[in-house]
Enzyme design. Sequence first.
Site, PDB file in Angstrom:
ATOM      1  N   HIS A 133       0.831  -1.212   0.000  1.00 46.61           N
ATOM      2  CA  HIS A 133       0.000   0.000   0.000  1.00 46.61           C
ATOM      3  C   HIS A 133       0.867   1.265   0.000  1.00 46.61           C
ATOM      4  O   HIS A 133       0.675   2.154  -0.842  1.00 46.61           O
ATOM      5  CB  HIS A 133      -0.915  -0.026   1.226  1.00 46.61           C
ATOM      6  CG  HIS A 133      -1.831   1.145   1.336  1.00 46.61           C
ATOM      7  ND1 HIS A 133      -3.132   1.118   0.895  1.00 46.61           N
ATOM      8  CD2 HIS A 133      -1.629   2.403   1.830  1.00 46.61           C
ATOM      9  CE1 HIS A 133      -3.692   2.304   1.107  1.00 46.61           C
ATOM     10  NE2 HIS A 133      -2.795   3.098   1.682  1.00 46.61           N
ATOM     11  N   GLU A 134       1.810   1.325   0.920  1.00 47.33           N
ATOM     12  CA  GLU A 134       2.625   2.549   1.010  1.00 47.33           C
ATOM     13  C   GLU A 134       3.488   2.712  -0.234  1.00 47.33           C
ATOM     14  O   GLU A 134       3.669   3.820  -0.736  1.00 47.33           O
ATOM     15  CB  GLU A 134       3.495   2.541   2.280  1.00 47.33           C
ATOM     16  CG  GLU A 134       2.732   2.342   3.587  1.00 47.33           C
ATOM     17  CD  GLU A 134       1.502   3.213   3.766  1.00 47.33           C
ATOM     18  OE1 GLU A 134       1.495   4.358   3.281  1.00 47.33           O
ATOM     19  OE2 GLU A 134       0.522   2.725   4.387  1.00 47.33           O
TER      20      GLU A 134
HETATM   21  N1  0A1 Z   1      -1.659   7.913   4.281  1.00 51.08           N
HETATM   22  C1  0A1 Z   1      -1.559   6.855   5.224  1.00 51.08           C
HETATM   23  C2  0A1 Z   1      -2.486   6.969   6.358  1.00 51.08           C
HETATM   24  C3  0A1 Z   1      -2.073   7.835   7.462  1.00 51.08           C
HETATM   25  C4  0A1 Z   1      -2.831   8.914   7.801  1.00 51.08           C
HETATM   26  C5  0A1 Z   1      -2.509   9.701   8.861  1.00 51.08           C
HETATM   27  C6  0A1 Z   1      -1.371   9.377   9.564  1.00 51.08           C
HETATM   28  O1  0A1 Z   1      -0.978  10.088  10.649  1.00 51.08           O
HETATM   29  C7  0A1 Z   1      -1.816  10.964  11.235  1.00 51.08           C
HETATM   30  C8  0A1 Z   1      -0.584   8.330   9.231  1.00 51.08           C
HETATM   31  C9  0A1 Z   1      -0.947   7.560   8.178  1.00 51.08           C
HETATM   32  C10 0A1 Z   1      -1.942   5.574   4.523  1.00 51.08           C
HETATM   33  O2  0A1 Z   1      -2.932   5.558   3.821  1.00 51.08           O
HETATM   34  O3  0A1 Z   1      -1.284   4.584   4.699  1.00 51.08           O
HETATM   35 ZN    ZN Z   2      -3.018   5.023   2.062  1.00 48.15          ZN
END
Ligand code: 0A1
Ligand code: ZN
Length: 843
Positions: free
Chosen positions: A301-302
Amino acid sequence: MPALKEIFRKDYQAPDFWVTDVSLKFVLSPNATLVTTELKLSKNTETTSRTLVLNGTEHSQLLSLRINDTAVALDDIQYVEHDIHLKDLQDDELAVTLSNQLDPANNSALEGLYLSNKIFCSDCEPEGFRNITYYPDRPDIMAKYTVIIIADKATCPILLSNGNLVEAKDLDNGLHQAVWHDPFPKPSYLFALVAGDLGYIEDKHIRPDGSPVQLRIYAAHNEVDKCHYALGALKRAMKWDEDRFDLVCDVDQYNIVAIHDFNGGAMENKGLNIFNAKYVLANSEIATDADFETIESIIGHEYFHNWTGNRVTCRDWFQLSLQEGLTVFRDQEFTSDLRHRGLKRIDDVKMLRAYQFPEDAGRLKHPIRPESYVEMRNFYTTTVYEKGAEVVRLYQTLLGEEGFKKGLTHYLNKFDGTAATCDDFLISMAEANHEDLSGFEHWYSQAGTPRVQVAKEITENGIKLTFKQLLCSEGSNLQPQWIPIRFALIGSEDKIIYEDTFILKSWEESITLPCKETNVALSLFRDFSAPVIVDYPYTEEELMKIAFFETDYFARWEAAQRYISELIASEQTWEEKQAKFIAPFNNLLQECRQEPSFYALFFTLPDPISIQSTTAEKDLAKIWEQRGNLIQYAAKTYEAQWLEIYQSQMIGNASARDLKNSVLNYLATLPNHEVTVAKQYEAATNMTDRMAALRASVLNNHSTAKTLLTNFLEKYKAYPSVVDKWFALQVSSPYITLEVLNHLRHHGEFNSHNPNRVRSLLGALGQNKVALYQQPQLFYPWLLDNIMMIDKINPQVAARLATPFSQLDFLKQSDQDAIRNLVKAQLANQLSTNLAEQLSKSL
Ligand code: 0A1
Ligand code: ZN
């Protein structure tokens, strides 16, 4: 309660100034980190006003500010709340320099820059960057970053940021410095910094042009030996994105860091992914087979965000599903291609129904593209993510894999290096395929799970099917959503005699199938072809036919689940229910060894809450009891066969373990097999088997449970993710008591500052619907008190833990009222905006 300021999607305005270059210098120190920021800005020629807004928070202490070469006196600065507003700036090109001081050691909210086990670490999505420096902290501003990190070399030998390491050198006084440059323009939420005493393992990925990408996973020194699986998963993800979508890694150094205190699961910062350690560290001693699969999918995913999220990001946070729905879809496809497509689909649907459907029916419901928010952090929801992924899947269902790929490629080419919207995605898909996709638009703006009513009628011309959609979204101008319906007919000879996909585009439509047979079973929404609730009066005979003779895995599993749910909810006598429940097992027990993982799912009865939400039976305690009795009855009736299967799967792979442990759940209901469970616990050579035995023991209230729990904690004390399991398992037992909860809350291993540990206690209680249903007057006040305590430490985590208060429909009406009164009373107290938004919307 704080005043709640709502932000609306319709109010989006482009900024007056773009940022082209950012230079950040950090002099790291736990309580007094100095940050110097230099920004180069240029006027956005499309707007007429000339105001630069630099977002900030109460957490950073501004020390100085210069615009071009002029220092601005701190007292002359105009603030709106914590944001600096610089008005009437006349130059089209600007240089802004500022310095500020941070206290990472006391940042318990874990947003911005903080310390976790002495490691400096950042987390900026969505609006955490403003905790680090004053900046126009919005995703449509994309800039190139250069980052200088200075720290004590002995305690912080590793200094990391995004992009490429361009310089590393020693300084005086035991300090050293690293300079990182990221050539890709990025929004501030993708900024990352990590510094501390870490070890790493490394490998490389060879791109199609033969060039290497250096891959590293960093973790605490005593944990690097548990990073090998994640590193392999990263390589598989890179290869898969090349093969499936022709998407190639664009950075030469790709780093991942495992951090124990982390609010989310993981974060896709450009070139420097930061992970919650529980989604990196694994070996068979501490991770279950399911954990391995989860880790692989999150690593994927990342990485997949690098294209869908980073190269093309979202214009504003209302568009979050643009990158999250799409990237979840991509990680689901990754797992499906590498593992088992049919089983993966069942897992995903289970998860969607368990978490997203209740959200979409509860008081926090919102469309996948929300119209407003108070606190954006509250919108990282299963609706935006998982329902968003289902909506992306609709495109693929309609366009086919090739058409979908064409659309995705076109979208990425068209918007590369920019910030886009959900509309941009839809239009790209339509353009690339020369299709009208306008009916998909309403999936983005209407909340609620659609219901599809289906009627089957035998006519002279064939079988007539009528489909009708019902939406439960608010608003007067509801529009029908396009709903692809994959279906099949199973004929009298138990063969599929017809299959097709029908796209329901209006409120009601009928089709007549040229089929002369009259005794057919209708299998609807094969592969779960749309995220809807299906109302169709299946007969028992129809469900049995589908369960045994469909070729679609999801449809087979679904039919069996419906059969059992309806049976438990029905008015039949207990003897009739028992007889009907065990009838199919004769065949199933013969067949199950051919596809162990599938049958393991098949043997697992629907959760009590799923039975309650899909049938007319609303007494959850009764459902739970009957469900348990049926399992026990099947266990007793076929004891010898269960035991034989159990023993046959002793040596084997993950599939064998799946089957063996699903069988164990039957045997564990029989008093004479407490010993079988305890033996498995003791003899286990991996976490899957050990955990399965421990779970069976605890959830069946065995007399051995206590001893096993004590032994388990003793053995795994050093492994945080395993201790989390120890907490969560006890809390998810239907037999949980307030006494046990208080014991766990004050246990030496509980840590109110660690989000994983907090979730393993308070999150698990919020999910324990059977216990909450039975003793709401005990558990809800306890939960709320503890959420209030966490709110003082970490508002983001507290707000997430409060979602059960917005989903009370499964309780008796009088209990719902009492709990809402409790919430109302709490709103008079001091709470964060995060928690205030969630609780006030729950009323
Ligand atoms: N973008 C990341 C999700 C994520 C959102 C907020 C965070 O910290 C407040 C950390 C990660 C994902 O979709 O994996
Ligand atoms: Zn994500």
